[in-house]
Structures are given as structure tokens and as C-alpha cells.
Design a protein around this motif. Structure first.
Motif, PDB file in Angstrom:
ATOM      1  N   THR A   5       0.907  -1.204  -0.031  1.00  0.00           N
ATOM      2  CA  THR A   5      -0.124  -0.017  -0.094  1.00  0.00           C
ATOM      3  C   THR A   5       0.789   1.275  -0.115  1.00  0.00           C
ATOM      4  O   THR A   5       0.503   2.169  -0.571  1.00  0.00           O
ATOM      5  N   THR A   6       1.986   1.200   0.700  1.00  0.00           N
ATOM      6  CA  THR A   6       2.837   2.249   0.854  1.00  0.00           C
ATOM      7  C   THR A   6       3.598   2.555  -0.420  1.00  0.00           C
ATOM      8  O   THR A   6       3.348   3.812  -1.139  1.00  0.00           O
ATOM      9  N   ILE A   7       3.727   1.638  -1.502  1.00  0.00           N
ATOM     10  CA  ILE A   7       4.419   1.676  -2.589  1.00  0.00           C
ATOM     11  C   ILE A   7       3.388   2.327  -3.658  1.00  0.00           C
ATOM     12  O   ILE A   7       3.627   2.931  -4.537  1.00  0.00           O
ATOM     13  N   SER A  27       9.609  10.277   1.129  1.00  0.00           N
ATOM     14  CA  SER A  27       9.534  10.425   2.481  1.00  0.00           C
ATOM     15  C   SER A  27       8.732   9.126   3.100  1.00  0.00           C
ATOM     16  O   SER A  27       9.030   8.432   3.924  1.00  0.00           O
ATOM     17  N   LEU A  28       7.505   8.745   2.218  1.00  0.00           N
ATOM     18  CA  LEU A  28       6.750   7.664   2.647  1.00  0.00           C
ATOM     19  C   LEU A  28       7.718   6.281   2.549  1.00  0.00           C
ATOM     20  O   LEU A  28       7.548   5.631   3.470  1.00  0.00           O
ATOM     21  N   LEU A  29       8.503   6.161   1.291  1.00  0.00           N
ATOM     22  CA  LEU A  29       9.394   4.884   1.306  1.00  0.00           C
ATOM     23  C   LEU A  29      10.123   4.892   2.271  1.00  0.00           C
ATOM     24  O   LEU A  29      10.471   3.894   2.652  1.00  0.00           O
ATOM     25  N   ALA A  30      10.786   6.068   2.528  1.00  0.00           N
ATOM     26  CA  ALA A  30      12.125   5.959   3.588  1.00  0.00           C
ATOM     27  C   ALA A  30      11.455   5.683   4.780  1.00  0.00           C
ATOM     28  O   ALA A  30      12.049   5.078   5.657  1.00  0.00           O
ATOM     29  N   ALA A  31      10.156   5.900   5.111  1.00  0.00           N
ATOM     30  CA  ALA A  31       9.741   5.676   6.634  1.00  0.00           C
ATOM     31  C   ALA A  31       9.253   4.345   6.985  1.00  0.00           C
ATOM     32  O   ALA A  31       9.247   3.903   7.808  1.00  0.00           O
ATOM     33  N   ASP A  32       9.013   3.560   5.637  1.00  0.00           N
ATOM     34  CA  ASP A  32       8.605   2.279   5.701  1.00  0.00           C
ATOM     35  C   ASP A  32       9.787   1.256   5.517  1.00  0.00           C
ATOM     36  O   ASP A  32      10.143   1.084   4.237  1.00  0.00           O
ATOM     37  N   ARG A  33      10.392   0.485   6.360  1.00  0.00           N
ATOM     38  CA  ARG A  33      11.471  -0.208   5.844  1.00  0.00           C
ATOM     39  C   ARG A  33      11.120  -1.866   5.367  1.00  0.00           C
ATOM     40  O   ARG A  33      11.852  -2.532   4.936  1.00  0.00           O
ATOM     41  N   GLY A  34      10.043  -1.929   5.508  1.00  0.00           N
ATOM     42  CA  GLY A  34       9.486  -3.087   4.633  1.00  0.00           C
ATOM     43  C   GLY A  34       9.193  -3.152   3.319  1.00  0.00           C
ATOM     44  O   GLY A  34       8.775  -4.202   2.904  1.00  0.00           O
ATOM     45  N   ALA A 109      23.517   7.811   1.148  1.00  0.00           N
ATOM     46  CA  ALA A 109      23.913   7.827   2.506  1.00  0.00           C
ATOM     47  C   ALA A 109      22.645   7.501   3.210  1.00  0.00           C
ATOM     48  O   ALA A 109      22.638   6.745   4.295  1.00  0.00           O
ATOM     49  N   ASP A 110      21.399   7.849   2.884  1.00  0.00           N
ATOM     50  CA  ASP A 110      20.284   7.753   3.865  1.00  0.00           C
ATOM     51  C   ASP A 110      19.174   7.258   2.970  1.00  0.00           C
ATOM     52  O   ASP A 110      19.112   7.297   1.509  1.00  0.00           O
ATOM     53  N   ARG A 111      18.025   6.814   3.621  1.00  0.00           N
ATOM     54  CA  ARG A 111      16.953   6.226   3.024  1.00  0.00           C
ATOM     55  C   ARG A 111      15.922   6.973   2.127  1.00  0.00           C
ATOM     56  O   ARG A 111      15.760   6.517   1.119  1.00  0.00           O
ATOM     57  N   PHE A 112      16.064   8.081   2.478  1.00  0.00           N
ATOM     58  CA  PHE A 112      15.309   9.424   1.594  1.00  0.00           C
ATOM     59  C   PHE A 112      16.188   9.554   0.501  1.00  0.00           C
ATOM     60  O   PHE A 112      15.271   9.524  -0.562  1.00  0.00           O
ATOM     61  N   SER A 113      17.339   9.546   0.388  1.00  0.00           N
ATOM     62  CA  SER A 113      18.187   9.854  -0.958  1.00  0.00           C
ATOM     63  C   SER A 113      17.883   8.650  -1.719  1.00  0.00           C
ATOM     64  O   SER A 113      17.710   8.744  -3.006  1.00  0.00           O
ATOM     65  N   ARG A 114      18.107   7.422  -1.228  1.00  0.00           N
ATOM     66  CA  ARG A 114      17.849   6.275  -1.829  1.00  0.00           C
ATOM     67  C   ARG A 114      16.477   6.098  -2.441  1.00  0.00           C
ATOM     68  O   ARG A 114      16.163   5.914  -3.629  1.00  0.00           O
TER      69      ARG A 114
END
Length: 373
Positions: A5-7, A27-34, A109-114
Motif C-alpha cells: 500500500t505504501t508503494i 518520505s513515505l518509502l523512507a519511513a517504511d523499512r518493509g 547515504a540515507d533512505r530518503f536519498s535512496r
């Protein structure tokens, strides 16, 4: 919120026109590690869809390199490797394209950039149009596999490698001339076989990257090489490639010769610019454009002259050659029913033109001219 759902929510940004939506989605994707595994799987699906829409690995990488940054190219390369690893056999020429992909290397370096990198790449992929297919896609029925490289192609490759490496223009000239003569004779041999026992083979096609700068001059050079070797080239400026249409035996040699002549021409242009600077004259983009245009123009005439000379040695085969060229033209018209000519857009520089013409003569086609050891 589940990973899927996040994706799905984040992917709404792929079709939006503003970067603000992309930032929110990242931001949504970076916050959900699953989401990571599913995000990669969706990327492979995008790639798989583009295979069915006529794209090949080198085409996708070329577009990513033109439109995005190195980190996007590395990510795309990883997706292509992962998607194609599941096939028992890939179409002809695909493995070489995959072998040339960039290593994935370091990650942001960080999830948001990725996440931002992923979304920017996926946004490009979902917006690519359908291309005319130049061969089967993975998973489709493939022709019988060809093992190894034809001996003739290996000889041409070796001659051109020597021509690029030598410091003697006369030697490069003789080696390049011999390569073109081998190509012409091989095409004649294929026509001989076709005349003796008509083959069910029909013309195929390959895409060859035509990269900036000076892509118009490079496209003209490729067209000259293709025409001299019984092929047709159609330039797609928007996507940075030309499609070369011809019989299978002629396609790889055309790509080899074009690539080699481009290397030789660029080296000659660099030497000419150094001479100009030593004489106190500054040279600009117009010098380089004029150089490469003259180089392509002169080489086209010389390549065609060699092909005509070789063909004249077997006049009884001229009808077979003509028949094959008609088939190539028909296939080109079928693939590209709406082609148009393009005016050359280049600032004129007389010195650049003269140096380019001279360089074309040095890479020219006089196989009987003596050359340095």
C-alpha cells in the motif's frame, strides 16, 4: 500501512508533473523499512514491461545516462541484471549489453536519498514510449543459438584494433582498408550463397548508440558505413541511437567499423586541434563539428568506392546483391514508414572541414598503398 500500500501510494508521484509529489513519496518509502524487497520487484516489472515494448538493456542505460545521474544508472544496471538472470537463454547480443553494465557501487547515504533515486528512475521508465522491436524479447521464441564469433568477424576486429593502436597514419589506412575489403567480400559471399540456394533469412536490425557531442556528424558517419555495406541507418535523435537494418552477416561488421572509425576520427581531431593551438589559433566547437562532418562525408565516398570495386569483380552476382538491398529497403520502410531527412545544423569552420577531409583520407581505403611496419 502495508509495504504494498505504501508503494502504491508513493507511485502516484511517478505520474505527477511536480517534484514536490516526488519528495512526499520518497518520505513515505523512507519511513517504511518493509518496502525494499517489493520496491525492487516492482522495478524489475517495469524493466520487463519495457522489453515487451521494444527496449533493450543498452537502450535503457543510454536513456538513464542522458536524463539522470550515475546513481540512477547503477540502480538500473542492478535491476537489469536481476531481471535477466531468470532466463535460460537471452536474445542474441543481449549478453554483451549486460556485460557492459555499470557496477552498482555505493548507495546514497540515507533512505530518503535512496528512495528519491528509485522514484526518479522509475518515473523515467514508466514514461518511455514503445519502440519498434529489432529482435525478440527475453522469454519469446529465439532462433537457434550461434556459438562463438565468425572467423571473419574476428579478423575484422583484429585489423581495426591494430588500426586504432598504431601511431602511423599510413598503417592505420591500410589496416582499415583491409577491414572494409573483408566486409565487402564477406557480403559478396553471402550473396553467392543466397543466389545458389535462396535462404529464408530476412533482414534484421540492431540499435547503435549515437552519443553527444556532435551526434549529427556521428549519425552521418554511421549512415555512410551502413550504406557502403548494404545496410540502412535511421537516426533517432531524441533517444540517442540509430537503427541499422540489414542482413545478419552485415550488422556486426558495420558496428565494428563505425566504432573504429569514430575512435580514429576523434584521435585525428585531437591532433589537429593541438596543431592549431601550437600555431596560435584557437579552435572551438565549430572546428570540431566541421572536422567530423567532413570526415564522415569523405569516408562515405571512399567506403562505397571499395564496396563497388569488390562487387565489380563478380558481375554475375550483382542481381543477387540488388535483391538483398531491395529486401533491406523494404524492411526499413516497414519499420520506419515515416522517416524524414534532417538538415545539417553546424557552424562552418573551413580549417576544421579541411582537417577532417585529410583525416578521412588517412583512414582511407587504399589497400595497395605501402605502409610503415
Amino acid at each position: 500501512m502495508s509495504g504494498g500500500t505504501t508503494i502504491d501510494k508513493a507511485f502516484e508521484a511517478l505520474y505527477a508533473s511536480d517534484d514536490g509529489s516526488l519528495d512526499t513519496a520518497a518520505s513515505l518509502l523512507a519511513a517504511d523499512r518493509g518496502v525494499d524487497a517489493e520496491l525492487a520487484r516492482r522495478g524489475e516489472e517495469f524493466v520487463r514491461t519495457l522489453w515487451a515494448r521494444g527496449w533493450q538493456p543498452a537502450d535503457l542505460v543510454r536513456m538513464a545516462r542522458r536524463e539522470l545521474a550515475d546513481e540512477h544508472v547503477r540502480l538500473l544496471s542492478a535491476l537489469i541484471r536481476a531481471e535477466t538472470a531468470g532466463y535460460g537463454r537471452l536474445p542474441h547480443r543481449w549478453q554483451a549489453q549486460i556485460d557492459g553494465l555499470d557496477a552498482e557501487g555505493g548507495r546514497p547515504a540515507d533512505r530518503f536519498s535512496r528512495a528519491t533515486t528509485v522514484l526518479e528512475l522509475y518515473r523515467l521508465l514508466v514514461r518511455l514510449p514503445r519502440l519498434d522491436a529489432v529482435g525478440p524479447a527475453p522469454g519469446e521464441a529465439l532462433p537457434p543459438a550461434v556459438t562463438g564469433e565468425p572467423r571473419m568477424l574476428g579478423r575484422i576486429r583484429a585489423l581495426l584494433a591494430k588500426a586504432e593502436a598504431t601511431g602511423y597514419p599510413e598503417e592505420a589506412e591500410a589496416l582499415t582498408a583491409k577491414a572494409q575489403e573483408l566486409m565487402a567480400r564477406h557480403s559478396l559471399d553471402e550473396a553467392t550463397l543466397a543466389a545458389g540456394a535462396p535462404s529464408p533469412e530476412t533482414p534484421g536490425a540492431i540499435r547503435i548508440g549515437v552519443e553527444p557531442p556532435y551526434e549529427q556528424a556521428k549519425a552521418i558517419l554511421l549512415d555512410a558505413v551502413a550504406t557502403a555495406n548494404h545496410c540502412r541507418a535511421v537516426w533517432n535523435e531524441a533517444y540517442g541511437f540509430s537503427t541499422v537494418v540489414g542482413f545478419e552477416a552485415d550488422l556486426d561488421p558495420v558496428e565494428l567499423l563505425y566504432t573504429s572509425l569514430l575512435v580514429q576520427g576523434t584521435a585525428a581531431m585531437t591532433r589537429a586541434e593541438a596543431e592549431q593551438r601550437a600555431g596560435g589559433r584557437k579552435r572551438t566547437k565549430s572546428f570540431r563539428q566541421s572536422f567530423l562532418l567532413a570526415y564522415a562525408n569523405r569516408l562515405g565516398a571512399r567506403l562505397s568506392a571499395t564496396s563497388r570495386r569488390v562487387a565489380a569483380e563478380a558481375p554475375t552476382l550483382l542481381p543477387a546483391l540488388a535483391s538483398r538491398e531491395v529486401a533491406v529497403s523494404a524492411r526499413t520502410d516497414e519499420l520506419f514508414p515515416e522517416t524524414r531527412t534532417t538538415r545539417v545544423r553546424a557552424a562552418w569552420d573551413e580549417a576544421g572541414w579541411n582537417h577532417g577531409a585529410t583525416a578521412a583520407d588517412a583512414a582511407g581505403l587504399h589497400p595497395n598503398r605501402p605502409h610503415l611496419p
